[in-house]
Structure formats: structure tokens, C-alpha cells
Write a protein that holds these residues in place. Structure first.
Motif, mmCIF file in Angstrom:
data_model
loop_
_atom_site.group_PDB
_atom_site.id
_atom_site.type_symbol
_atom_site.label_atom_id
_atom_site.label_comp_id
_atom_site.label_asym_id
_atom_site.label_seq_id
_atom_site.Cartn_x
_atom_site.Cartn_y
_atom_site.Cartn_z
ATOM 1 N N GLU A 82 0.834 -1.206 0.000
ATOM 2 C CA GLU A 82 0.000 0.000 0.000
ATOM 3 C C GLU A 82 0.868 1.256 0.000
ATOM 4 O O GLU A 82 0.557 2.235 -0.672
ATOM 5 N N GLY A 83 1.960 1.219 0.738
ATOM 6 C CA GLY A 83 2.868 2.356 0.737
ATOM 7 C C GLY A 83 3.485 2.583 -0.621
ATOM 8 O O GLY A 83 3.622 3.729 -1.082
ATOM 9 N N PHE A 84 3.853 1.507 -1.292
ATOM 10 C CA PHE A 84 4.434 1.600 -2.630
ATOM 11 C C PHE A 84 3.412 2.166 -3.623
ATOM 12 O O PHE A 84 3.754 2.980 -4.490
ATOM 13 N N LEU A 85 2.169 1.732 -3.498
ATOM 14 C CA LEU A 85 1.125 2.238 -4.388
ATOM 15 C C LEU A 85 0.938 3.739 -4.218
ATOM 16 O O LEU A 85 0.750 4.474 -5.195
ATOM 17 N N ARG A 86 1.010 4.216 -2.975
ATOM 18 C CA ARG A 86 0.817 5.649 -2.717
ATOM 19 C C ARG A 86 1.996 6.487 -3.186
ATOM 20 O O ARG A 86 1.811 7.562 -3.759
ATOM 21 N N THR A 87 3.199 5.997 -2.956
ATOM 22 C CA THR A 87 4.378 6.833 -3.213
ATOM 23 C C THR A 87 4.951 6.679 -4.609
ATOM 24 O O THR A 87 5.558 7.607 -5.138
ATOM 25 N N ARG A 88 4.776 5.525 -5.223
ATOM 26 C CA ARG A 88 5.420 5.274 -6.522
ATOM 27 C C ARG A 88 4.412 5.136 -7.649
ATOM 28 O O ARG A 88 4.501 5.819 -8.668
ATOM 29 N N SER A 113 -4.157 -6.472 -10.025
ATOM 30 C CA SER A 113 -4.944 -5.818 -11.077
ATOM 31 C C SER A 113 -6.055 -4.968 -10.469
ATOM 32 O O SER A 113 -6.318 -3.844 -10.923
ATOM 33 N N MET A 114 -6.703 -5.492 -9.442
ATOM 34 C CA MET A 114 -7.770 -4.738 -8.798
ATOM 35 C C MET A 114 -7.229 -3.481 -8.118
ATOM 36 O O MET A 114 -7.896 -2.442 -8.092
ATOM 37 N N LYS A 115 -6.018 -3.559 -7.568
ATOM 38 C CA LYS A 115 -5.402 -2.381 -6.962
ATOM 39 C C LYS A 115 -5.178 -1.286 -8.004
ATOM 40 O O LYS A 115 -5.490 -0.107 -7.778
ATOM 41 N N ILE A 116 -4.624 -1.663 -9.153
ATOM 42 C CA ILE A 116 -4.370 -0.671 -10.211
ATOM 43 C C ILE A 116 -5.677 -0.187 -10.817
ATOM 44 O O ILE A 116 -5.825 0.998 -11.162
ATOM 45 N N TYR A 117 -6.621 -1.076 -10.943
ATOM 46 C CA TYR A 117 -7.959 -0.715 -11.437
ATOM 47 C C TYR A 117 -8.552 0.429 -10.606
ATOM 48 O O TYR A 117 -9.083 1.406 -11.148
ATOM 49 N N GLU A 118 -8.449 0.323 -9.290
ATOM 50 C CA GLU A 118 -8.981 1.369 -8.419
ATOM 51 C C GLU A 118 -8.195 2.674 -8.571
ATOM 52 O O GLU A 118 -8.772 3.762 -8.559
ATOM 53 N N ILE A 119 -6.886 2.560 -8.736
ATOM 54 C CA ILE A 119 -6.064 3.766 -8.924
ATOM 55 C C ILE A 119 -6.426 4.469 -10.226
ATOM 56 O O ILE A 119 -6.579 5.695 -10.275
ATOM 57 N N LYS A 122 -9.445 6.692 -10.248
ATOM 58 C CA LYS A 122 -9.334 7.940 -9.491
ATOM 59 C C LYS A 122 -8.480 8.990 -10.197
ATOM 60 O O LYS A 122 -8.388 10.129 -9.723
ATOM 61 N N GLU A 123 -7.859 8.593 -11.323
ATOM 62 C CA GLU A 123 -6.994 9.526 -12.039
ATOM 63 C C GLU A 123 -7.810 10.647 -12.695
ATOM 64 O O GLU A 123 -8.943 10.429 -13.139
ATOM 65 N N ILE A 124 -7.213 11.825 -12.784
ATOM 66 C CA ILE A 124 -7.924 12.971 -13.351
ATOM 67 C C ILE A 124 -8.234 12.771 -14.832
ATOM 68 O O ILE A 124 -9.202 13.312 -15.361
ATOM 69 N N TRP A 125 -7.411 11.974 -15.515
ATOM 70 C CA TRP A 125 -7.621 11.752 -16.950
ATOM 71 C C TRP A 125 -8.578 10.595 -17.234
ATOM 72 O O TRP A 125 -8.938 10.356 -18.384
ATOM 73 N N TYR A 126 -9.011 9.902 -16.204
ATOM 74 C CA TYR A 126 -9.859 8.722 -16.416
ATOM 75 C C TYR A 126 -11.219 9.112 -16.978
ATOM 76 O O TYR A 126 -11.843 10.068 -16.532
ATOM 77 N N ARG A 127 -11.660 8.348 -17.969
ATOM 78 C CA ARG A 127 -13.006 8.474 -18.516
ATOM 79 C C ARG A 127 -13.629 7.079 -18.590
ATOM 80 O O ARG A 127 -12.953 6.131 -18.988
ATOM 81 N N VAL A 152 -16.905 -4.966 -10.102
ATOM 82 C CA VAL A 152 -16.569 -4.259 -11.339
ATOM 83 C C VAL A 152 -17.838 -3.959 -12.142
ATOM 84 O O VAL A 152 -17.989 -2.866 -12.711
ATOM 85 N N TRP A 153 -18.757 -4.913 -12.172
ATOM 86 C CA TRP A 153 -20.007 -4.714 -12.909
ATOM 87 C C TRP A 153 -20.821 -3.577 -12.288
ATOM 88 O O TRP A 153 -21.388 -2.741 -13.001
ATOM 89 N N ASP A 154 -20.867 -3.528 -10.955
ATOM 90 C CA ASP A 154 -21.577 -2.433 -10.278
ATOM 91 C C ASP A 154 -20.907 -1.092 -10.555
ATOM 92 O O ASP A 154 -21.583 -0.079 -10.772
ATOM 93 N N ASP A 155 -19.567 -1.077 -10.551
ATOM 94 C CA ASP A 155 -18.842 0.159 -10.862
ATOM 95 C C ASP A 155 -19.187 0.639 -12.267
ATOM 96 O O ASP A 155 -19.394 1.839 -12.500
#
Length: 245
Positions: A82-88, A113-119, A122-127, A152-155
């Protein structure tokens, strides 16, 4: 979803019908129909960043390697990862982040994959993008992940993303191939309720995937013949395996 995508199914329907039925114009009519299909599909795919070739750069390779190492060393937990995901990972460029997700999906690393999916979401460029969700769902189907599939289907529905008929066919086939027939038929029910006009090719894809499930296949066959009364449902020879048909 995207207005530019909504006009494409009608073009695809007309072109495919012309291509596969002849349209009364002989061989050249078939060629014209197939060319129209290719142009329409090329235009559709060009709209999505998730369909472009994603080269894995050094940064992306390092991130994938480190995520796997931390996940193993954390024993499946989330401390250092989780720390690596936040900082890197959160500082990755769009192209690197999308290539990392694609690589994790390719390796069937569902948790990561689910971790990156959530990131990404949340990105500003995500559509919202149906190709993005299609890739996630097919990966989850391969790995028989029911709970993640429902998330994922609900999202996807919460973001107003709507699959076209061809995408439904791909997803339903993926879950049928994985033996997750309950979810496959839930997607099928959603496909039947879709406002898009039905297209025969996705039904062919679904019917092939349901060969091991005669009762479900009979249900879809009935719908298929009601929608396309002049078409034939092909049955494979009894001595031919599903993979060879």
C-alpha cells in the motif's frame, strides 16, 4: 455512454448482414459489407485508449516487478504494498499506468490488477470506457472471481457505461467458458434488455460457449430463432469436440 459509439451498432448490423447474407448483390456486395464492418470497427477502437498498443517501458516493468515482490513478502497483506502504491504507482504517467494494468491482467494477477484498477478510476484523466471494463471482466472470468466481477459490474453501471451487443457476446462467452454459468446468464439477461438492436453474431458466440450446457443453450436458441427466424442454429457433429468446432 459515448454518443459517438451509439451510431456504430446500426452500421455494424447493416454491414454484417450484407456481408454474411449476400444482400442480393453477389460477391462484391459481400466485399463492400465486410469493408464497411472493418471501417466501423476501426473507428470504434480508435476512440479508446485501452485498445491502443501499450508498450511496457522500464518504469512500468520495475513497478510490476516490485508490486509482485511486495505482495509476496507481505503474505498477501497490504502493508508495504500500500505504501508503494501511494508513493510510486500514483506518480506514474498515464501510458505507464495503463501498461502496468494490462501486464498484470495478462499474468492473471487479480489482486494486483484490482489495486491498479482502483487507482486508474481515481486519475484525473480517467473516462468511463467499455473496453476498460471488458478487459477487467474477461480477466476476472478466467480466474473465476465472482465477488470481484460483481464489484466491477456495479462500478460500470454506476458510471453509466453500456456494453454493445458484441461486447456482451464476448463477456458471456468468457464466463460460460469458465463454468460460471449463473453470472453468464445474468449478463445475458442484461443483454436482452439492452436498447441496442440485436445482432446475430454475438448470439452465435454465446451459443458456442453454451455447448456444454444444453438447457441454457436451448433457452438462448429459442431467443435466437425468435429474433432471427430465417437463420439456422448450427449443431456440431457429436464426435467433434467444442474446441474443434
Amino acid at each position: 455512454m459515448f454518443r459517438s459509439l451509439r451510431s456504430i451498432p446500426k452500421t455494424l448490423t447493416l454491414a454484417r448482414d450484407l456481408a454474411f447474407h449476400g444482400g442480393g448483390g453477389g460477391w462484391w456486395a459481400i466485399r463492400r459489407g465486410m469493408a464497411a464492418v472493418e471501417r466501423a470497427e476501426a473507428g470504434r477502437e480508435s476512440l479508446s485508449m485501452w485498445r491502443r498498443k501499450k508498450e511496457m517501458g522500464k518504469e512500468g516493468l520495475m513497478v510490476v516487478r516490485e508490486m509482485k515482490r511486495l505482495h509476496r513478502s507481505d503474505g498477501g497483506g497490504g502493508g508495504r504494498l500500500e505504501g508503494f502504491l501511494r508513493t510510486r504507482v500514483s506518480r506514474l504517467l498515464k501510458s505507464d499506468l495503463t501498461s502496468v494494468l494490462t501486464e498484470l491482467q495478462r499474468q492473471d494477477l487479480v489482486f494486483l490488477s484490482m489495486k491498479i484498477y482502483e487507482i486508474v478510476r481515481k486519475e484525473i484523466w480517467y473516462r468511463p470506457d467499455m473496453f476498460f471494463y471488458r478487459d477487467m471482466l474477461i480477466m476476472l472470468a478466467r480466474n473465476k472471481r465472482i465477488e470481484d466481477t460483481r464489484q466491477v459490474w456495479d462500478d460500470m453501471k454506476s458510471e453509466g457505461v453500456r456494453f454493445d451487443q458484441h461486447f456482451y457476446g464476448d463477456i458471456i462467452r468468457a464466463y460460460a467458458d469458465a463454468g460460471l454459468t449463473e453470472i453468464a446468464m445474468e449478463f445475458y439477461d442484461e443483454m436482452r434488455q439492452s436498447p441496442d438492436p440485436p445482432i446475430f453474431l454475438p448470439y452465435r458466440v454465446i451459443l458456442k460457449g453454451l455447448l456444454p450446457y444444453p438447457e441454457l443453450r436451448e433457452r438462448v436458441t429459442k431467443d435466437f430463432l425468435e429474433l432471427f427466424p430465417h437463420m439456422i442454429v448450427f449443431e456440431p457433429p457429436k464426435d467433434l469436440s467444442t474446441d474443434e468446432w
